[in-house]
Motif scaffolding. Sequence first.
Motif, mmCIF file in Angstrom:
data_model
loop_
_atom_site.group_PDB
_atom_site.id
_atom_site.type_symbol
_atom_site.label_atom_id
_atom_site.label_comp_id
_atom_site.label_asym_id
_atom_site.label_seq_id
_atom_site.Cartn_x
_atom_site.Cartn_y
_atom_site.Cartn_z
ATOM 1 N N ARG A 87 0.875 -1.271 0.108
ATOM 2 C CA ARG A 87 -0.034 -0.029 -0.233
ATOM 3 C C ARG A 87 0.789 1.155 0.051
ATOM 4 O O ARG A 87 0.469 2.318 -0.846
ATOM 5 C CB ARG A 87 -1.156 0.200 1.256
ATOM 6 C CG ARG A 87 -0.469 -0.183 2.614
ATOM 7 C CD ARG A 87 -1.969 -0.026 3.765
ATOM 8 N NE ARG A 87 -1.005 0.042 4.886
ATOM 9 C CZ ARG A 87 -0.932 -0.936 5.670
ATOM 10 N NH1 ARG A 87 -1.195 -2.217 5.323
ATOM 11 N NH2 ARG A 87 -0.391 -0.921 6.960
ATOM 12 N N THR A 213 -9.754 0.291 -2.779
ATOM 13 C CA THR A 213 -8.512 -0.479 -2.986
ATOM 14 C C THR A 213 -8.405 -2.039 -3.090
ATOM 15 O O THR A 213 -9.541 -2.624 -2.513
ATOM 16 C CB THR A 213 -7.575 -0.184 -1.774
ATOM 17 O OG1 THR A 213 -6.403 -0.788 -1.589
ATOM 18 C CG2 THR A 213 -8.337 -0.305 -0.395
ATOM 19 N N LEU A 295 -4.018 0.495 -10.504
ATOM 20 C CA LEU A 295 -4.321 1.448 -9.328
ATOM 21 C C LEU A 295 -3.153 2.200 -9.229
ATOM 22 O O LEU A 295 -3.189 3.236 -8.771
ATOM 23 C CB LEU A 295 -4.216 0.463 -8.070
ATOM 24 C CG LEU A 295 -5.491 -0.319 -7.808
ATOM 25 C CD1 LEU A 295 -5.091 -1.255 -6.670
ATOM 26 C CD2 LEU A 295 -6.654 0.630 -7.515
#
Length: 390
Positions: A87, A213, A295
């Motif tokens: 992340r 996410t 992403l």
Amino acid sequence: MSVVSPALRDVFDAIGRDAARRDRDRILPFAEVDALRDAGFTRLTLPREYGGRGASRSELFETLAELARSDSNLAQLFRSHFSFIDRTLLMPDGATKTERLRLVADGAIHGNATFDRGGPDAEKTTLSDTAAGPRLSGRKFYSTGTLFADLVSVLAERDGQPVSVLVPTTRSGVERVDDWNGFGQRVTGSGTTVFTDVVVEPERVSGVREAPTDGPAFVQLVLLATLVGIGRAVVDDAVAYVTARTRTYSHASAPRAADDPLVQEVIGELSALAYRADAALTLAASVLETSASSLSSDSGEADRDAAICASETHVTKAQLVIVPAVLDAASRLFEVGGASALDRDRGLDRHWRNARTLASHNPARYKARALGAHLLTGSDLVGWWTSGDA
């Protein structure tokens, strides 16, 4: 060709040699964690400019499966560590991202402190603003890996809103308790972590769930990679046991166990079950690879949401394949021999206990229902889930 480097392979092999004894006697693997750190395992997915290998998500999951083949406890306890790196890599460039990557580059291991125990009325972990700065207090359970970690991200409430707080585990007011009492994954350090008026730097507080996410799919696939490693270990141990076995039965089909067609059939079935789990992991990991690209790019909201939905869908399907396959294999393992397979020093029972413990995370029944509802009604798969509160 294996994605595991020769240096890591040597460490994995050394870890595997004593795994049954650590499980039996509940010996916490501090030395093994240090050996993995020294060999560069904790920096596996760091970019090369930070001293890492720059491994992809697919390479990470395969490496975790191979580590779990040696000891599933070690693979699971790094779950939060690699999630933290993942992340962070998806964050916008800036001082926070650089600091976090440098911490890992310097050898820091990250742990987990997410779950409060109890329902909606239970006491929550809170971040309070005082005249002297933010202070963190609370108690977390199932803190997998934190016993071995240098840093921990703590989920807390600040004025009723969820925040994530990054805290050094050696800071005054942090207490790590080795009280995990599950029958499987016994040395993952999944105990309690207590925070008592812990000093927190303001810059180490961030919001959570600020954007959609695939993080939940990522952490679930770490567990599934660990299960896949157990499936491989079942085959390894079954072959080793039968090959060395000299005793047989008066009604057996051959004078030597390795030549007995019925035993050979069981070994073949175990290998096929492990292969089924392997295939599901490979496919799901490839989808998460695509998701990571989406992403981290400037793709639009629709493409991002589609990538997240695909990740959740494929990881859910993988869970519904891998869990029963590995549990079945870990049970059928005992059909290759007699009472000697039950010897505690062999530790063959640990495979089923560890697999059952991992399978109890995010129970498959709920995931199967969610997948069925998605296919029948078009309802969204849950992109964020937790436990504790209904």
